[in-house]
Design a protein around this motif. Sequence first.
Motif, short mmCIF file in Angstrom:
data_model
loop_
_atom_site.label_atom_id
_atom_site.label_comp_id
_atom_site.label_asym_id
_atom_site.label_seq_id
_atom_site.Cartn_x
_atom_site.Cartn_y
_atom_site.Cartn_z
N ILE A 70 51.34 46.10 52.05
CA ILE A 70 50.06 46.53 51.49
C ILE A 70 50.08 46.47 49.97
CG2 ILE A 70 48.54 48.53 51.20
CD1 ILE A 70 48.29 47.13 53.91
N LEU A 71 51.19 46.91 49.35
CA LEU A 71 51.31 46.86 47.89
C LEU A 71 51.25 45.41 47.39
CD1 LEU A 71 51.79 48.16 45.13
CD2 LEU A 71 54.26 48.13 45.62
N ARG A 72 51.91 44.52 48.09
CA ARG A 72 51.88 43.10 47.70
C ARG A 72 50.46 42.54 47.77
NH1 ARG A 72 56.95 42.93 51.12
NH2 ARG A 72 58.68 42.59 49.67
N ILE A 73 49.76 42.86 48.85
CA ILE A 73 48.43 42.29 49.06
C ILE A 73 47.41 42.93 48.11
CG2 ILE A 73 46.54 42.04 50.72
CD1 ILE A 73 48.67 41.79 52.92
N SER A 74 47.51 44.23 47.88
CA SER A 74 46.57 44.88 46.96
C SER A 74 46.77 44.37 45.54
CB SER A 74 46.74 46.40 47.01
OG SER A 74 48.04 46.79 46.60
N THR A 75 48.02 44.15 45.15
CA THR A 75 48.30 43.59 43.82
C THR A 75 47.77 42.17 43.72
OG1 THR A 75 50.31 44.95 43.68
CG2 THR A 75 50.12 43.13 42.13
N MET A 76 47.91 41.43 44.80
CA MET A 76 47.40 40.06 44.86
C MET A 76 45.89 40.04 44.64
SD MET A 76 47.44 37.41 48.11
CE MET A 76 49.22 37.54 48.36
N LEU A 77 45.18 40.92 45.33
CA LEU A 77 43.73 40.99 45.19
C LEU A 77 43.34 41.36 43.77
CD1 LEU A 77 40.81 41.07 46.26
CD2 LEU A 77 41.23 43.44 46.95
N LEU A 78 44.02 42.34 43.21
CA LEU A 78 43.72 42.80 41.86
C LEU A 78 43.90 41.67 40.84
CD1 LEU A 78 42.86 45.40 40.41
CD2 LEU A 78 45.28 45.97 40.16
N LYS A 79 44.98 40.92 40.98
CA LYS A 79 45.25 39.84 40.03
C LYS A 79 44.28 38.68 40.21
CE LYS A 79 49.78 39.11 39.24
NZ LYS A 79 50.21 39.76 37.98
N LYS A 80 43.99 38.33 41.44
CA LYS A 80 43.02 37.26 41.69
C LYS A 80 41.63 37.66 41.20
CE LYS A 80 45.20 35.11 45.79
NZ LYS A 80 45.26 33.72 45.29
N GLY A 81 41.26 38.90 41.46
CA GLY A 81 39.95 39.37 41.03
C GLY A 81 39.82 39.38 39.52
N ALA A 82 40.86 39.84 38.84
CA ALA A 82 40.83 39.87 37.38
C ALA A 82 40.72 38.46 36.81
CB ALA A 82 42.08 40.57 36.85
N GLU A 83 41.42 37.52 37.42
CA GLU A 83 41.38 36.13 36.97
C GLU A 83 39.99 35.53 37.14
OE1 GLU A 83 43.70 31.89 37.85
OE2 GLU A 83 44.38 33.76 38.80
N ARG A 84 39.27 35.97 38.17
CA ARG A 84 37.92 35.47 38.43
C ARG A 84 36.86 36.24 37.64
NH1 ARG A 84 36.74 32.70 43.30
NH2 ARG A 84 38.59 31.97 44.38
N GLY A 85 37.27 37.28 36.94
CA GLY A 85 36.31 38.06 36.18
C GLY A 85 35.52 39.04 37.02
N LEU A 86 36.06 39.42 38.17
CA LEU A 86 35.36 40.34 39.04
C LEU A 86 35.42 41.77 38.49
CD1 LEU A 86 36.47 39.15 42.62
CD2 LEU A 86 34.57 38.36 41.19
N THR A 87 34.44 42.55 38.83
CA THR A 87 34.38 43.94 38.39
C THR A 87 35.13 44.84 39.37
OG1 THR A 87 32.39 44.43 39.67
CG2 THR A 87 32.08 43.52 37.44
N PRO A 88 35.42 46.08 38.97
CA PRO A 88 36.04 47.02 39.92
C PRO A 88 35.20 47.17 41.19
CG PRO A 88 36.15 47.90 37.70
CD PRO A 88 35.30 46.67 37.62
N PHE A 89 33.87 47.15 41.05
CA PHE A 89 33.00 47.27 42.22
C PHE A 89 33.19 46.08 43.15
CE2 PHE A 89 29.00 46.09 44.33
CZ PHE A 89 28.81 47.22 45.10
N ASN A 90 33.28 44.87 42.59
CA ASN A 90 33.50 43.68 43.41
C ASN A 90 34.78 43.80 44.21
OD1 ASN A 90 32.36 41.58 40.67
ND2 ASN A 90 31.16 42.40 42.37
N MET A 91 35.87 44.13 43.54
CA MET A 91 37.18 44.18 44.20
C MET A 91 37.29 45.38 45.12
SD MET A 91 39.89 42.89 41.31
CE MET A 91 39.11 43.48 39.81
N GLY A 92 36.76 46.52 44.68
CA GLY A 92 36.81 47.70 45.53
C GLY A 92 36.02 47.51 46.80
N SER A 93 34.93 46.75 46.72
CA SER A 93 34.11 46.49 47.91
C SER A 93 34.86 45.62 48.91
CB SER A 93 32.80 45.81 47.49
OG SER A 93 32.03 46.65 46.66
N VAL A 94 35.77 44.79 48.42
CA VAL A 94 36.60 43.99 49.32
C VAL A 94 37.62 44.88 50.03
CG1 VAL A 94 38.39 42.18 49.38
CG2 VAL A 94 36.32 41.87 48.00
#
Length: 377
Positions: A304-328
């Motif tokens: 879970i830690l690996r996947i959540s970190t993955m999402l956070l890094k991918k989202g940041a790279e795409r310029g996603l907001t906390p709302f975008n990533m949190g909604s995922v």
Amino acid sequence: MVTNLGADQLGSVSITNKVPQRNQLTGDFLLEPIIVNSNIKIPPVIQELIKITSEGLVKGSKPIQSTEGSGGAYLMQDSSGLKYVSVFKPIDEEPMAINNPRGLPVSVDGEGLKKGTRVGQGALREVAAYILDHPRKGPRLCHDKELQGFAGVPPTVMVKCLHEGFHHPGGYKNVSGNVKIGSLQMFMRNIGSCEDMGPGAFPVEEVHKISVLDMRLANADRHAGNILVAKDGVDGRTVLIPIDHGYCLPESFEDCTFDWLYWPQAKEPYSPDTIDYIKSLNAEEDIKLLKFLGWDLPPKCARILRISTMLLKKGAERGLTPFNMGSVMCRETLKKKSVIEQIIQEAEETALPGTSEAEFLDLVSVIMDNHLEELYP
């Protein structure tokens, strides 16, 4: 941090940097940090936390049970008895634990109040949240002096503590059998919690730092009541302080919940500095760090830690907001799986027998890219 959770199992744990106790042999009280690696020097801020808490016990300042929460939590006072200095949470008094003071039923299968957590591991998670709240300049152990973590999780350490003021259903016998193990966290001065006021007054950066911590640790219990509001002593600006991390690093994303998700700040983009911080995160190094300090993260939690970190890094790279990533990461309804749960399910259904963890994560990465591209082209 320790994996040994019973007082009778402490024989394999190295206890170092002890602080003086009054009449320890007769068992009036005891307070010691639990350290599994004697080569690690306890940070000065933790040494001071234990020292001032111990001084309060020496002077007769008794633990005061908090009226909040569903588990046992004790406000520890300084030597004057006029000021709170720390909060102690024993593992045997956690929600659904055998000595819970709130009358909650004991867990029949070991699962905690939140899906994917285990009764008796809340203290470990409290300490882990502090350890993994790395300062902006890198992992906590890489610095000679104590630096505040990115999100500002209060200094926290695993301790063993003995005092008649704790909840002892079987009676206090004044012997080592009454020693409790739990987390000791610095008490933070505050003017209330986010629950007491509207979110519009909170600085964007303060909300963003909480969002990074919660998504990275897949927090299953972030509500407005466990984010404290304080005023910076230097410039008077509003500061948010995250507490209560006993349900982070779960085995699944099922119960992930973030109250900040629908605050206006969550729809603002991350600053370049925050994006740089996210880019610096490394789940593999975090897992190694926790193991070095005493907690061999269970495989499901590590995934879970690996996947959540993955999402956070991918989202940041795409310029996603906390709302975008949190909604995922969070479910829209109790019955409907979140997008990240769907991604994992798809990877599990696609993976061949004998697939390694690294190969599985590569598969998750590809599927996650596809979902993010579809959601946020």
